[in-house]
Write a protein that holds these residues in place. Structure first.
Motif, PDB file in Angstrom:
ATOM      1  N   GLU A  35       1.134  -0.936   0.085  1.00 60.56           N
ATOM      2  CA  GLU A  35      -0.580   0.004  -0.102  1.00 60.56           C
ATOM      3  C   GLU A  35       0.631   1.370   0.449  1.00 60.56           C
ATOM      4  O   GLU A  35       0.650   2.241  -1.061  1.00 60.56           O
ATOM      5  CB  GLU A  35      -0.582   0.319   1.199  1.00 60.56           C
ATOM      6  CG  GLU A  35      -2.091  -0.862   0.853  1.00 60.56           C
ATOM      7  CD  GLU A  35      -3.144  -0.779   2.296  1.00 60.56           C
ATOM      8  OE1 GLU A  35      -4.182  -0.492   2.019  1.00 60.56           O
ATOM      9  OE2 GLU A  35      -2.495  -1.300   2.778  1.00 60.56           O
ATOM     10  N   LYS A  36       1.623   1.577   1.084  1.00 63.59           N
ATOM     11  CA  LYS A  36       2.502   1.985   0.940  1.00 63.59           C
ATOM     12  C   LYS A  36       2.867   2.966   0.057  1.00 63.59           C
ATOM     13  O   LYS A  36       3.379   3.678  -0.611  1.00 63.59           O
ATOM     14  CB  LYS A  36       3.087   2.945   2.469  1.00 63.59           C
ATOM     15  CG  LYS A  36       2.839   2.541   3.486  1.00 63.59           C
ATOM     16  CD  LYS A  36       3.281   2.772   4.835  1.00 63.59           C
ATOM     17  CE  LYS A  36       2.760   1.685   6.207  1.00 63.59           C
ATOM     18  NZ  LYS A  36       3.710   2.178   6.958  1.00 63.59           N
ATOM     19  N   ARG A  37       4.089   2.387  -0.565  1.00 69.40           N
ATOM     20  CA  ARG A  37       5.073   2.175  -1.385  1.00 69.40           C
ATOM     21  C   ARG A  37       4.768   2.385  -3.239  1.00 69.40           C
ATOM     22  O   ARG A  37       4.908   2.976  -4.090  1.00 69.40           O
ATOM     23  CB  ARG A  37       5.810   1.229  -2.063  1.00 69.40           C
ATOM     24  CG  ARG A  37       7.028   1.004  -3.003  1.00 69.40           C
ATOM     25  CD  ARG A  37       7.786  -0.143  -2.794  1.00 69.40           C
ATOM     26  NE  ARG A  37       8.926   0.512  -1.925  1.00 69.40           N
ATOM     27  CZ  ARG A  37       9.940  -0.576  -1.122  1.00 69.40           C
ATOM     28  NH1 ARG A  37       9.821  -1.398  -1.542  1.00 69.40           N
ATOM     29  NH2 ARG A  37      10.573   0.076  -0.150  1.00 69.40           N
ATOM     30  N   PHE A  38       2.627   1.471  -3.739  1.00 66.83           N
ATOM     31  CA  PHE A  38       2.365   1.920  -4.605  1.00 66.83           C
ATOM     32  C   PHE A  38       1.496   2.785  -4.719  1.00 66.83           C
ATOM     33  O   PHE A  38       1.695   3.125  -5.379  1.00 66.83           O
ATOM     34  CB  PHE A  38       1.306   0.081  -4.429  1.00 66.83           C
ATOM     35  CG  PHE A  38       0.826   0.073  -6.011  1.00 66.83           C
ATOM     36  CD1 PHE A  38       1.627  -0.596  -7.223  1.00 66.83           C
ATOM     37  CD2 PHE A  38      -0.432   1.071  -6.204  1.00 66.83           C
ATOM     38  CE1 PHE A  38       0.543  -0.340  -8.142  1.00 66.83           C
ATOM     39  CE2 PHE A  38      -1.053   0.598  -7.398  1.00 66.83           C
ATOM     40  CZ  PHE A  38      -0.827   0.105  -8.615  1.00 66.83           C
ATOM     41  N   ASN A  39       1.095   3.986  -3.227  1.00 69.96           N
ATOM     42  CA  ASN A  39       0.578   4.763  -3.477  1.00 69.96           C
ATOM     43  C   ASN A  39       1.508   6.098  -4.323  1.00 69.96           C
ATOM     44  O   ASN A  39       1.084   6.358  -4.529  1.00 69.96           O
ATOM     45  CB  ASN A  39       0.322   5.517  -2.784  1.00 69.96           C
ATOM     46  CG  ASN A  39      -1.821   4.307  -1.449  1.00 69.96           C
ATOM     47  OD1 ASN A  39      -1.591   3.849  -3.242  1.00 69.96           O
ATOM     48  ND2 ASN A  39      -1.510   3.624  -1.195  1.00 69.96           N
ATOM     49  N   LEU A  40       2.908   4.799  -3.654  1.00 70.36           N
ATOM     50  CA  LEU A  40       3.643   6.424  -4.157  1.00 70.36           C
ATOM     51  C   LEU A  40       4.318   6.589  -5.975  1.00 70.36           C
ATOM     52  O   LEU A  40       4.535   7.418  -6.253  1.00 70.36           O
ATOM     53  CB  LEU A  40       5.589   6.627  -3.090  1.00 70.36           C
ATOM     54  CG  LEU A  40       5.279   6.903  -2.009  1.00 70.36           C
ATOM     55  CD1 LEU A  40       6.212   6.283  -0.191  1.00 70.36           C
ATOM     56  CD2 LEU A  40       4.568   8.217  -1.803  1.00 70.36           C
ATOM     57  N   LEU A  41       4.103   5.144  -5.864  1.00 67.84           N
ATOM     58  CA  LEU A  41       4.021   4.813  -7.460  1.00 67.84           C
ATOM     59  C   LEU A  41       3.402   5.552  -8.130  1.00 67.84           C
ATOM     60  O   LEU A  41       3.529   6.012  -9.686  1.00 67.84           O
ATOM     61  CB  LEU A  41       4.385   3.829  -7.770  1.00 67.84           C
ATOM     62  CG  LEU A  41       4.767   2.564  -8.708  1.00 67.84           C
ATOM     63  CD1 LEU A  41       6.646   3.360  -8.823  1.00 67.84           C
ATOM     64  CD2 LEU A  41       4.934   1.637  -9.276  1.00 67.84           C
ATOM     65  N   THR A  42       2.147   5.228  -7.945  1.00 70.59           N
ATOM     66  CA  THR A  42       1.054   5.813  -9.043  1.00 70.59           C
ATOM     67  C   THR A  42       0.486   7.344  -8.835  1.00 70.59           C
ATOM     68  O   THR A  42      -0.716   7.478  -8.715  1.00 70.59           O
ATOM     69  CB  THR A  42       0.133   4.876  -8.375  1.00 70.59           C
ATOM     70  OG1 THR A  42      -0.514   5.344  -7.221  1.00 70.59           O
ATOM     71  CG2 THR A  42       0.642   3.605  -9.113  1.00 70.59           C
ATOM     72  N   ALA A  43       1.403   7.986  -7.868  1.00 66.60           N
ATOM     73  CA  ALA A  43       0.922   9.707  -7.408  1.00 66.60           C
ATOM     74  C   ALA A  43       0.740  10.155  -8.870  1.00 66.60           C
ATOM     75  O   ALA A  43       1.445  10.136  -9.874  1.00 66.60           O
ATOM     76  CB  ALA A  43       1.794  10.014  -6.433  1.00 66.60           C
ATOM     77  N   GLY A  44      -0.385  10.775  -9.357  1.00 66.63           N
ATOM     78  CA  GLY A  44      -0.494  11.588 -10.072  1.00 66.63           C
ATOM     79  C   GLY A  44      -1.722  10.893 -11.016  1.00 66.63           C
ATOM     80  O   GLY A  44      -1.610  11.590 -12.633  1.00 66.63           O
ATOM     81  N   TRP A  45      -1.887   9.511 -11.157  1.00 65.61           N
ATOM     82  CA  TRP A  45      -2.794   8.732 -11.546  1.00 65.61           C
ATOM     83  C   TRP A  45      -3.753   8.003 -10.861  1.00 65.61           C
ATOM     84  O   TRP A  45      -3.507   8.277  -9.714  1.00 65.61           O
ATOM     85  CB  TRP A  45      -1.756   7.299 -12.345  1.00 65.61           C
ATOM     86  CG  TRP A  45      -0.259   7.825 -12.632  1.00 65.61           C
ATOM     87  CD1 TRP A  45       0.909   8.332 -12.157  1.00 65.61           C
ATOM     88  CD2 TRP A  45       0.001   7.255 -14.011  1.00 65.61           C
ATOM     89  NE1 TRP A  45       1.903   8.389 -13.377  1.00 65.61           N
ATOM     90  CE2 TRP A  45       0.704   7.864 -14.221  1.00 65.61           C
ATOM     91  CE3 TRP A  45      -1.313   7.720 -15.145  1.00 65.61           C
ATOM     92  CZ2 TRP A  45       1.112   8.371 -15.287  1.00 65.61           C
ATOM     93  CZ3 TRP A  45      -0.432   7.738 -16.779  1.00 65.61           C
ATOM     94  CH2 TRP A  45       0.821   8.205 -16.570  1.00 65.61           C
ATOM     95  N   SER A  46      -4.913   7.820 -11.790  1.00 62.21           N
ATOM     96  CA  SER A  46      -6.248   7.792 -11.298  1.00 62.21           C
ATOM     97  C   SER A  46      -6.590   6.215 -11.669  1.00 62.21           C
ATOM     98  O   SER A  46      -6.126   5.657 -12.896  1.00 62.21           O
ATOM     99  CB  SER A  46      -7.700   7.937 -11.474  1.00 62.21           C
ATOM    100  OG  SER A  46      -7.495   8.619 -12.737  1.00 62.21           O
ATOM    101  N   PHE A  47      -7.355   5.149 -10.775  1.00 64.28           N
ATOM    102  CA  PHE A  47      -7.380   4.008 -11.306  1.00 64.28           C
ATOM    103  C   PHE A  47      -9.021   4.180 -11.639  1.00 64.28           C
ATOM    104  O   PHE A  47      -9.839   4.234 -11.943  1.00 64.28           O
ATOM    105  CB  PHE A  47      -7.288   3.221  -9.826  1.00 64.28           C
ATOM    106  CG  PHE A  47      -6.199   2.899  -8.687  1.00 64.28           C
ATOM    107  CD1 PHE A  47      -5.036   2.526  -9.302  1.00 64.28           C
ATOM    108  CD2 PHE A  47      -6.261   3.720  -8.045  1.00 64.28           C
ATOM    109  CE1 PHE A  47      -4.123   2.174  -8.322  1.00 64.28           C
ATOM    110  CE2 PHE A  47      -5.409   3.671  -7.082  1.00 64.28           C
ATOM    111  CZ  PHE A  47      -4.114   3.323  -7.264  1.00 64.28           C
ATOM    112  N   GLU A  48      -8.157   3.247 -13.447  1.00 69.88           N
ATOM    113  CA  GLU A  48      -9.758   2.688 -14.268  1.00 69.88           C
ATOM    114  C   GLU A  48      -9.792   1.264 -14.060  1.00 69.88           C
ATOM    115  O   GLU A  48     -11.367   1.080 -13.758  1.00 69.88           O
ATOM    116  CB  GLU A  48      -9.320   2.850 -15.159  1.00 69.88           C
ATOM    117  CG  GLU A  48      -8.793   4.219 -15.852  1.00 69.88           C
ATOM    118  CD  GLU A  48      -9.755   5.337 -15.420  1.00 69.88           C
ATOM    119  OE1 GLU A  48     -11.172   5.115 -16.420  1.00 69.88           O
ATOM    120  OE2 GLU A  48      -9.564   6.250 -15.662  1.00 69.88           O
TER     121      GLU A  48
END
Length: 80
Positions: A35-48
């Motif tokens: 959760e922590k690392r993935f949220n940092l990785l995907t900052a600036g993107w929304s989930f489709e």
């Protein structure tokens, strides 16, 4: 990911697959994104969409370094 973000058109899609489970670093091999690392990785993107997994899998226990669980995440570039 910011470099990749600059290559994707506004509102464009990114198809991403990385090993997921609980956040960890498998020394001399790879990272496992929780959760922590993935949220940092995907900052600036929304989930489709997520193909082959769920968001809950980000908390899953990974048995060992040879185990790879990599669902396909479809992300849309945010305009913020």
């Amino acid at each position: 990911m910011q470099g990749i973000r600059s290559l994707v058109r506004p509102e464009g899609l990114l198809f991403l697959a990385v090993p997921i489970g609980r956040d960890s670093l498998v020394w001399n091999a790879h990272r496992i994104y929780g959760e922590k690392r993935f949220n940092l990785l995907t900052a600036g993107w929304s989930f489709e969409a997520i193909i082959g997994g769920t968001k809950e899998d980000l908390r899953a226990e990974v048995p060992d370094a040879s185990y790879h669980f990599q669902p396909l995440w479809i992300l849309r570039r945010d305009e913020r």
